[in-house]
Design a protein around this motif. Structure first.
Motif, PDB file in Angstrom:
ATOM      1  N   ALA A  93       0.810  -1.222   0.000  1.00 24.77           N
ATOM      2  CA  ALA A  93       0.000   0.000   0.000  1.00 24.77           C
ATOM      3  C   ALA A  93       0.845   1.275   0.000  1.00 24.77           C
ATOM      4  O   ALA A  93       0.354   2.338  -0.351  1.00 24.77           O
ATOM      5  N   HIS A  94       2.116   1.172   0.369  1.00 19.91           N
ATOM      6  CA  HIS A  94       2.971   2.348   0.473  1.00 19.91           C
ATOM      7  C   HIS A  94       3.977   2.466  -0.675  1.00 19.91           C
ATOM      8  O   HIS A  94       4.873   3.307  -0.616  1.00 19.91           O
ATOM      9  N   LEU A  95       3.842   1.647  -1.702  1.00 17.80           N
ATOM     10  CA  LEU A  95       4.783   1.677  -2.819  1.00 17.80           C
ATOM     11  C   LEU A  95       4.186   2.411  -4.011  1.00 17.80           C
ATOM     12  O   LEU A  95       2.989   2.326  -4.275  1.00 17.80           O
ATOM     13  N   THR A  96       5.048   3.107  -4.742  1.00 16.71           N
ATOM     14  CA  THR A  96       4.638   3.820  -5.954  1.00 16.71           C
ATOM     15  C   THR A  96       5.250   3.123  -7.159  1.00 16.71           C
ATOM     16  O   THR A  96       6.453   2.892  -7.196  1.00 16.71           O
ATOM     17  N   GLY A  97       4.415   2.782  -8.126  1.00 11.63           N
ATOM     18  CA  GLY A  97       4.901   2.171  -9.356  1.00 11.63           C
ATOM     19  C   GLY A  97       4.903   0.659  -9.354  1.00 11.63           C
ATOM     20  O   GLY A  97       5.432   0.037 -10.275  1.00 11.63           O
ATOM     21  N   LEU A  98       4.306   0.053  -8.346  1.00 11.68           N
ATOM     22  CA  LEU A  98       4.331  -1.409  -8.248  1.00 11.68           C
ATOM     23  C   LEU A  98       3.350  -2.039  -9.235  1.00 11.68           C
ATOM     24  O   LEU A  98       2.215  -1.603  -9.353  1.00 11.68           O
ATOM     25  N   ASP A  99       3.820  -3.030  -9.963  1.00 17.25           N
ATOM     26  CA  ASP A  99       2.975  -3.876 -10.800  1.00 17.25           C
ATOM     27  C   ASP A  99       3.469  -5.313 -10.617  1.00 17.25           C
ATOM     28  O   ASP A  99       4.471  -5.540  -9.934  1.00 17.25           O
ATOM     29  N   PRO A 100       2.770  -6.306 -11.178  1.00 19.44           N
ATOM     30  CA  PRO A 100       3.201  -7.702 -10.969  1.00 19.44           C
ATOM     31  C   PRO A 100       4.642  -7.977 -11.414  1.00 19.44           C
ATOM     32  O   PRO A 100       5.361  -8.726 -10.752  1.00 19.44           O
ATOM     33  N   ALA A 101       5.065  -7.369 -12.519  1.00 17.98           N
ATOM     34  CA  ALA A 101       6.439  -7.597 -12.994  1.00 17.98           C
ATOM     35  C   ALA A 101       7.452  -7.010 -12.011  1.00 17.98           C
ATOM     36  O   ALA A 101       8.488  -7.622 -11.733  1.00 17.98           O
ATOM     37  N   ALA A 102       7.156  -5.842 -11.469  1.00 21.15           N
ATOM     38  CA  ALA A 102       8.060  -5.224 -10.492  1.00 21.15           C
ATOM     39  C   ALA A 102       8.120  -6.062  -9.223  1.00 21.15           C
ATOM     40  O   ALA A 102       9.194  -6.247  -8.648  1.00 21.15           O
ATOM     41  N   GLU A 103       6.987  -6.588  -8.799  1.00 20.61           N
ATOM     42  CA  GLU A 103       6.958  -7.420  -7.597  1.00 20.61           C
ATOM     43  C   GLU A 103       7.844  -8.648  -7.764  1.00 20.61           C
ATOM     44  O   GLU A 103       8.609  -8.997  -6.869  1.00 20.61           O
ATOM     45  N   LYS A 104       7.781  -9.281  -8.932  1.00 27.00           N
ATOM     46  CA  LYS A 104       8.633 -10.447  -9.207  1.00 27.00           C
ATOM     47  C   LYS A 104      10.105 -10.057  -9.243  1.00 27.00           C
ATOM     48  O   LYS A 104      10.959 -10.756  -8.707  1.00 27.00           O
ATOM     49  N   ALA A 105      10.407  -8.931  -9.885  1.00 26.33           N
ATOM     50  CA  ALA A 105      11.803  -8.488  -9.991  1.00 26.33           C
ATOM     51  C   ALA A 105      12.377  -8.136  -8.623  1.00 26.33           C
ATOM     52  O   ALA A 105      13.536  -8.429  -8.335  1.00 26.33           O
ATOM     53  N   LEU A 106      11.585  -7.515  -7.770  1.00 26.19           N
ATOM     54  CA  LEU A 106      12.054  -7.164  -6.427  1.00 26.19           C
ATOM     55  C   LEU A 106      12.314  -8.419  -5.593  1.00 26.19           C
ATOM     56  O   LEU A 106      13.262  -8.460  -4.806  1.00 26.19           O
ATOM     57  N   ALA A 107      11.492  -9.444  -5.789  1.00 27.39           N
ATOM     58  CA  ALA A 107      11.650 -10.681  -5.030  1.00 27.39           C
ATOM     59  C   ALA A 107      13.011 -11.341  -5.299  1.00 27.39           C
ATOM     60  O   ALA A 107      13.571 -11.985  -4.411  1.00 27.39           O
ATOM     61  N   VAL A 108      13.557 -11.149  -6.488  1.00 37.45           N
ATOM     62  CA  VAL A 108      14.883 -11.688  -6.810  1.00 37.45           C
ATOM     63  C   VAL A 108      15.938 -11.105  -5.864  1.00 37.45           C
ATOM     64  O   VAL A 108      16.920 -11.755  -5.548  1.00 37.45           O
ATOM     65  N   HIS A 109      15.722  -9.862  -5.410  1.00 37.46           N
ATOM     66  CA  HIS A 109      16.631  -9.190  -4.476  1.00 37.46           C
ATOM     67  C   HIS A 109      16.205  -9.358  -3.033  1.00 37.46           C
ATOM     68  O   HIS A 109      16.669  -8.646  -2.152  1.00 37.46           O
ATOM     69  N   PHE A 110      15.281 -10.283  -2.805  1.00 35.64           N
ATOM     70  CA  PHE A 110      14.731 -10.555  -1.473  1.00 35.64           C
ATOM     71  C   PHE A 110      14.032  -9.330  -0.880  1.00 35.64           C
ATOM     72  O   PHE A 110      14.083  -9.077   0.308  1.00 35.64           O
ATOM     73  N   LEU A 111      13.397  -8.563  -1.762  1.00 32.55           N
ATOM     74  CA  LEU A 111      12.505  -7.463  -1.371  1.00 32.55           C
ATOM     75  C   LEU A 111      11.096  -8.010  -1.533  1.00 32.55           C
ATOM     76  O   LEU A 111      10.584  -8.096  -2.649  1.00 32.55           O
ATOM     77  N   ILE A 112      10.474  -8.400  -0.426  1.00 37.25           N
ATOM     78  CA  ILE A 112       9.205  -9.109  -0.451  1.00 37.25           C
ATOM     79  C   ILE A 112       8.062  -8.159  -0.156  1.00 37.25           C
ATOM     80  O   ILE A 112       8.043  -7.480   0.870  1.00 37.25           O
ATOM     81  N   VAL A 113       7.100  -8.131  -1.081  1.00 38.37           N
ATOM     82  CA  VAL A 113       5.930  -7.256  -0.947  1.00 38.37           C
ATOM     83  C   VAL A 113       4.859  -8.005  -0.161  1.00 38.37           C
ATOM     84  O   VAL A 113       4.514  -9.138  -0.472  1.00 38.37           O
ATOM     85  N   ARG A 114       4.339  -7.368   0.867  1.00 39.75           N
ATOM     86  CA  ARG A 114       3.280  -7.944   1.708  1.00 39.75           C
ATOM     87  C   ARG A 114       2.021  -7.146   1.573  1.00 39.75           C
ATOM     88  O   ARG A 114       1.996  -5.994   1.396  1.00 39.75           O
TER      89      ARG A 114
END
Length: 114
Positions: A93-114
């Motif tokens: 809820a506090h992120l700007t610009g998040l979409d499913p592709a960004a969520e997957k890409a961030l997870a590679v860096h162990f940045l987990i969206v909750r």
């Protein structure tokens, strides 16, 4: 009555992060518009500067790699900032610009969206 809205605070999007300073890095952010904490960032391949994530770009920013930690004012020169780049849980809820592709890409860096 005047209503005042408070902008998002630095790091407000963080739910948890690695011990010490392992999750954050000092970064160079490309010149441009003001940015708020929680902005998804991509890395411009040619300059090595971070810029807002843009899924339709072809300059490196189409790959989400970091999240801006604190606010940055508008500037016509490169700005110094801090970003969360690894090992953290963040609030969707506090992120700007998040979409499913960004969520997957961030997870590679162990940045987990909750």
């Amino acid at each position: 009555m005047t209503v005042k809205l408070e902008t998002m605070h630095a790091g407000e999007f963080l739910l948890s992060e690695g011990a010490g300073n392992i999750s954050r890095e000092a970064i160079n952010v490309a010149a441009g518009a003001a940015l708020q904490p929680g902005q998804i960032l991509g890395l411009v391949t040619l300059s090595g500067e971070f810029s807002p994530y843009n899924p339709i770009a072809e300059d490196g920013t189409e790959n989400a790699t970091a999240i801006l930690y604190g606010p940055l004012g508008e500037s016509d020169v490169v700005r110094r900032g801090r970003a969360v780049v690894r090992m953290a849980e963040v609030s969707e809820a506090h992120l700007t610009g998040l979409d499913p592709a960004a969520e997957k890409a961030l997870a590679v860096h162990f940045l987990i969206v909750r």
